[in-house]
Design an enzyme around this catalytic site. Structure first.
Site, PDB file in Angstrom:
ATOM      1  N   ASP A  72      31.496  40.057 -27.073  1.00  0.00           N
ATOM      2  CA  ASP A  72      31.143  38.836 -28.502  1.00  0.00           C
ATOM      3  C   ASP A  72      31.684  37.825 -28.790  1.00  0.00           C
ATOM      4  OD1 ASP A  72      32.416  41.354 -29.884  1.00  0.00           O
ATOM      5  OD2 ASP A  72      30.845  41.654 -30.228  1.00  0.00           O
ATOM      6  N   ASP A 141      27.865  51.150 -40.036  1.00  0.00           N
ATOM      7  CA  ASP A 141      26.504  50.872 -39.596  1.00  0.00           C
ATOM      8  C   ASP A 141      25.369  51.429 -38.824  1.00  0.00           C
ATOM      9  OD1 ASP A 141      26.270  49.384 -38.380  1.00  0.00           O
ATOM     10  OD2 ASP A 141      25.483  47.877 -39.827  1.00  0.00           O
ATOM     11  N   HIS A 143      26.140  49.737 -35.657  1.00  0.00           N
ATOM     12  CA  HIS A 143      26.017  49.255 -34.737  1.00  0.00           C
ATOM     13  C   HIS A 143      27.285  49.070 -33.143  1.00  0.00           C
ATOM     14  CE1 HIS A 143      28.838  46.060 -36.707  1.00  0.00           C
ATOM     15  NE2 HIS A 143      29.278  45.637 -36.356  1.00  0.00           N
ATOM     16  N   GLU A 148      23.259  44.325 -34.747  1.00  0.00           N
ATOM     17  CA  GLU A 148      23.324  45.549 -36.011  1.00  0.00           C
ATOM     18  C   GLU A 148      22.051  45.866 -36.350  1.00  0.00           C
ATOM     19  OE1 GLU A 148      25.247  44.402 -38.168  1.00  0.00           O
ATOM     20  OE2 GLU A 148      25.776  42.185 -37.819  1.00  0.00           O
TER      21      GLU A 148
END
Length: 269
Positions: A72, A141, A143, A148
């Protein structure tokens, strides 16, 4: 799915680097047929990069015929920005090994046409016949990359809006100021990652214990993109003891038992 449980972050970093280096050596890549690896940024892989640099300097592995694709990049940061992932990768890894600059691929967050940048990235990955090994980390979380919660498990490289939680976590790289963290990023998709021949994910720390347990023991769900690895034929999650805090006792014992002979030093790989 394999789960390698190590005592601490240093040990899991060494195991992962050893595995990657030995996999590259076994592949014996050439200029005509390079080894293709996906790479992450953030704090999780820093130990792995340090160990890979060490293995390179010791002459164990070469990256001359390795092609990389990073996961990314932030939208709006050029490659000279110290918080860009271009800058991160060259500072922490690429400048210390023998990789060819033309073999490094990182998404351009400054591209005039971001959608075209994403589709071209996927096309370039395909031109190499796909990714041989994708290394990644996991968010608190659950991801993977910037996919996400509630990202499509069939997603490819695209523009993604970052959640407030992710921005808060990443603000430590931006003088602890959430307002300085970009709100969007370009990221490979879940399917981009799971299409790799092998996926190695790093999970460390108590703060990721809930996400890790959910991704491994819970159902496959877009609410925890880590869980997509349950369907992968060759996925390996390397964790430290702290990240195992919420696993069921039987799950923990199972993986400690079946992998007990696979925690090998580099000399035995």
């Amino acid at each position: 799915m394999r789960i390698i449980i190590e005592e601490n972050y240093n040990d899991m970093s060494k195991w992962s680097a050893n595995y990657i280096a030995s996999t590259i050596k076994i592949a014996n890549p050439t200029e005509e047929k390079p080894f293709v690896i996906g790479l992450p940024t953030g704090s999780s892989p820093l130990g792995v990069y340090k160990e890979l640099i060490k293995l390179y300097k010791e002459g164990y592995v070469s990256f001359k015929n390795v092609v990389t694709f990073n996961m990314d990049e932030y939208v709006g940061l050029d490659e000279s920005n110290e918080q860009s992932y271009h800058y991160f990768m060259w500072t922490n890894f690429f400048n210390h090994i023998d990789i060819k600059k033309e073999n490094v691929n990182i998404l351009n967050g400054m591209a005039s046409d971001l959608e075209k940048e994403c589709s071209s990235y996927e096309s370039k990955i395909s031109s190499y016949g796909g990714i041989d090994l994708f290394l990644g980390g996991v968010g608190v979380d659950g991801h993977i990359a910037f996919n996400e919660p509630f990202s499509s498990l069939n997603s490819l490289t695209r523009i993604k809006t970052l959640t407030t939680d992710t921005k808060i976590v990443n603000s430590r790289f931006f003088e602890n100021d959430i307002n300085k963290v970009p709100s969007t990023a370009l990221t490979v998709g879940v399917k981009t990652i799971t299409s790799a021949k092998c996926v190695v994910l790093l999970v460390n720390g108590h703060n990721k214990a809930s996400a890790f347990a959910n991704g491994v023991e819970g159902g496959i769900s877009h609410s925890c993109t880590l869980s997509a690895l349950q369907l992968h034929s060759k996925s390996i999650i390397v964790v430290d003891e702290a990240a195992c805090g919420q696993l069921k006792v039987d799950t923990y014992r199972y993986f400690k038992d079946i992998e007990k002979d696979n925690i090998l030093p580099i000399s035995q790989l």
